[in-house]
Enzyme design. Sequence first.
Site, PDB file in Angstrom:
ATOM      1  N   HIS A  14     -21.652 -20.545 -41.798  1.00 51.93           N
ATOM      2  CA  HIS A  14     -21.325 -21.158 -40.499  1.00 51.93           C
ATOM      3  C   HIS A  14     -21.540 -22.661 -40.629  1.00 51.93           C
ATOM      4  O   HIS A  14     -22.673 -23.131 -40.625  1.00 51.93           O
ATOM      5  CB  HIS A  14     -22.219 -20.597 -39.393  1.00 51.93           C
ATOM      6  CG  HIS A  14     -21.842 -21.085 -38.033  1.00 51.93           C
ATOM      7  ND1 HIS A  14     -21.639 -20.232 -36.972  1.00 51.93           N
ATOM      8  CD2 HIS A  14     -21.611 -22.320 -37.540  1.00 51.93           C
ATOM      9  CE1 HIS A  14     -21.316 -20.921 -35.897  1.00 51.93           C
ATOM     10  NE2 HIS A  14     -21.291 -22.202 -36.218  1.00 51.93           N
ATOM     11  N   ARG A  18     -16.128 -31.321 -39.218  1.00 50.46           N
ATOM     12  CA  ARG A  18     -15.339 -32.313 -38.499  1.00 50.46           C
ATOM     13  C   ARG A  18     -14.120 -32.719 -39.331  1.00 50.46           C
ATOM     14  O   ARG A  18     -13.588 -31.929 -40.089  1.00 50.46           O
ATOM     15  CB  ARG A  18     -16.178 -33.525 -38.092  1.00 50.46           C
ATOM     16  CG  ARG A  18     -17.502 -33.192 -37.438  1.00 50.46           C
ATOM     17  CD  ARG A  18     -17.404 -32.339 -36.213  1.00 50.46           C
ATOM     18  NE  ARG A  18     -18.717 -32.195 -35.566  1.00 50.46           N
ATOM     19  CZ  ARG A  18     -19.042 -31.190 -34.783  1.00 50.46           C
ATOM     20  NH1 ARG A  18     -18.186 -30.206 -34.562  1.00 50.46           N
ATOM     21  NH2 ARG A  18     -20.233 -31.149 -34.222  1.00 50.46           N
ATOM     22  N   HIS A 137     -19.438 -16.644 -31.079  1.00 49.03           N
ATOM     23  CA  HIS A 137     -20.444 -17.472 -30.416  1.00 49.03           C
ATOM     24  C   HIS A 137     -20.872 -16.669 -29.185  1.00 49.03           C
ATOM     25  O   HIS A 137     -20.164 -16.623 -28.174  1.00 49.03           O
ATOM     26  CB  HIS A 137     -19.856 -18.825 -30.003  1.00 49.03           C
ATOM     27  CG  HIS A 137     -20.841 -19.718 -29.329  1.00 49.03           C
ATOM     28  ND1 HIS A 137     -21.311 -20.878 -29.899  1.00 49.03           N
ATOM     29  CD2 HIS A 137     -21.468 -19.625 -28.126  1.00 49.03           C
ATOM     30  CE1 HIS A 137     -22.172 -21.461 -29.087  1.00 49.03           C
ATOM     31  NE2 HIS A 137     -22.291 -20.712 -27.988  1.00 49.03           N
ATOM     32  N   HIS A 175     -25.366 -17.582 -35.336  1.00 49.01           N
ATOM     33  CA  HIS A 175     -26.534 -18.387 -34.939  1.00 49.01           C
ATOM     34  C   HIS A 175     -27.368 -17.689 -33.866  1.00 49.01           C
ATOM     35  O   HIS A 175     -27.576 -18.232 -32.775  1.00 49.01           O
ATOM     36  CB  HIS A 175     -26.139 -19.792 -34.506  1.00 49.01           C
ATOM     37  CG  HIS A 175     -24.946 -19.887 -33.585  1.00 49.01           C
ATOM     38  ND1 HIS A 175     -24.802 -19.121 -32.445  1.00 49.01           N
ATOM     39  CD2 HIS A 175     -23.847 -20.675 -33.632  1.00 49.01           C
ATOM     40  CE1 HIS A 175     -23.676 -19.434 -31.844  1.00 49.01           C
ATOM     41  NE2 HIS A 175     -23.084 -20.381 -32.547  1.00 49.01           N
ATOM     42  N   ASP A 249     -24.958 -23.649 -39.162  1.00 48.47           N
ATOM     43  CA  ASP A 249     -24.383 -24.250 -37.953  1.00 48.47           C
ATOM     44  C   ASP A 249     -24.587 -25.763 -37.970  1.00 48.47           C
ATOM     45  O   ASP A 249     -24.704 -26.401 -36.912  1.00 48.47           O
ATOM     46  CB  ASP A 249     -24.973 -23.644 -36.677  1.00 48.47           C
ATOM     47  CG  ASP A 249     -24.168 -23.997 -35.423  1.00 48.47           C
ATOM     48  OD1 ASP A 249     -23.003 -24.389 -35.558  1.00 48.47           O
ATOM     49  OD2 ASP A 249     -24.722 -23.891 -34.305  1.00 48.47           O
ATOM     50  N   HIS A 253     -22.995 -35.179 -35.336  1.00 48.52           N
ATOM     51  CA  HIS A 253     -22.574 -36.094 -34.276  1.00 48.52           C
ATOM     52  C   HIS A 253     -23.269 -37.431 -34.562  1.00 48.52           C
ATOM     53  O   HIS A 253     -24.436 -37.442 -34.961  1.00 48.52           O
ATOM     54  CB  HIS A 253     -23.024 -35.624 -32.892  1.00 48.52           C
ATOM     55  CG  HIS A 253     -22.400 -34.350 -32.437  1.00 48.52           C
ATOM     56  ND1 HIS A 253     -21.120 -34.277 -31.932  1.00 48.52           N
ATOM     57  CD2 HIS A 253     -22.886 -33.085 -32.396  1.00 48.52           C
ATOM     58  CE1 HIS A 253     -20.842 -33.032 -31.594  1.00 48.52           C
ATOM     59  NE2 HIS A 253     -21.898 -32.290 -31.865  1.00 48.52           N
TER      60      HIS A 253
END
Length: 346
Positions: A14, A18, A137, A175, A249, A253
Site C-alpha cells: 500500500h 503521487r 479503505h 491500513h 500507506d 505531502h
Amino acid sequence: MTQSLTLPRPDDWHLHLRDGDTLRAVLPHTARQFARAIVMPNLKPPVTTVDAAHAYRERILAALPPGARFVPLMACYLCDATPPDEVRRGFSEGVFTAVKLYPAGATTHSEYGVTALDKVAGVLETMQEIGMPLLIHGESTDPAVDVFDREATFIEQTLKPLLARFPRLKVVLEHITTEQAADLVSRDSSGRLAATITPQHLMFNRNAMFTGGIRPHFYCLPVLKRERHRLALRRAATSGSPAFFLGTDSAPHDRTAKEAACGCAGIFSAPNALEAYLTVFDEEGALDRFAAFASENGSRFYGLPLNEGTVTLRRERHRVAESIPLPDGKAIHPFLAGEELGWKLA
C-alpha cells in the site's frame, strides 16, 4: 542479542507515490528497500482505465534512479460507473493487479469513489470470477459517525455484508486501525481476507496527535486510535498469521499542506519504513516472524512469486532526517523526523 537481520527483499502492499516532481523525489526511498509496491490510484484525475494505469506505470519507471530494481503494481480506482470489462481487460493484460475501493469522501482524492455497493456489483462479480483482489479503505462516510468509530462501523455495516454477498471475492482491508478489524481478519478461515498494517498504527496511539498541542504530522486517515487498538494491531502483525502483511500507506505531502488550517491527511514513512517496522517486531520479541510479514505473506496472498535478492538491517542507532527536500524548494516531513531508531538498513 541479534545484531543483524537479512530477509528476502520485501514488498509494500500500500503506497502513495503521487506524480511529477513529488514522484521523482519520493520514489528512490521506496525503491531502495522494496522490490514491488501496490501503487495507489488516487491521483487527480484518478487512475480509472487500463490506458491511464499503463501511462502512470511508465512515468514511475522513468523516475527510478539508475540501476534501481523496482516493479510498480497498478491498481484501478473503482468508481460507480467503472465498466466490468475494463477491469477484466486490465487484469488479463497484467496492467491491473487489484482494484481499489474508496468510499466517496473517505480520504484524500476519494471524491470519485463508490457511493453504494449496488452500483459496483457487476465489477465485484467479475473480480470474484477472475480472482482479482479488492483493496478497501474501510471507513464509514456517514457524517453522524464519530471519526474514531468509522472503521468499526464500516466493518459492521458494509464489509460483513459485502463478504457475505461475494463469498469468493479476495479482499484486503487496508491500513487497519482497530481491534475489531484485527479480530475479524484473524478469525477468518477462508484465506480470502487479509489486511495491511502501517508503521504509525503499530507505534502510536491517538495521543500522539495532541501531545503539547496539535501535531499535524501524526494526522492520517484512518486516524490513530486508542491504545487498546494499537496493542491489538501489534499482536496481529507479530502473530505469524499469513493474513497480515506490510503496507506502509506512505503518503507524501509538503509541509505547507500538512501545517495548515485544514491540513492534509497522510504520513510519509517511505524513508525509514523497514526500520520502523523492525523496531516494533524487536520490541515484541518477534524478529523471527518479520520476514513472513514483510517479504512472504503479501506475495502469497496475491499469488505472486517471492522476490529474489535480500536486504539486511543492522542494530545501529541513527537519527531520522528532519526533512526531505522537494525540487520546488518545499520539503516533506518524514515519519519520526529527528527521532532515533535502533535499526538501520544497510
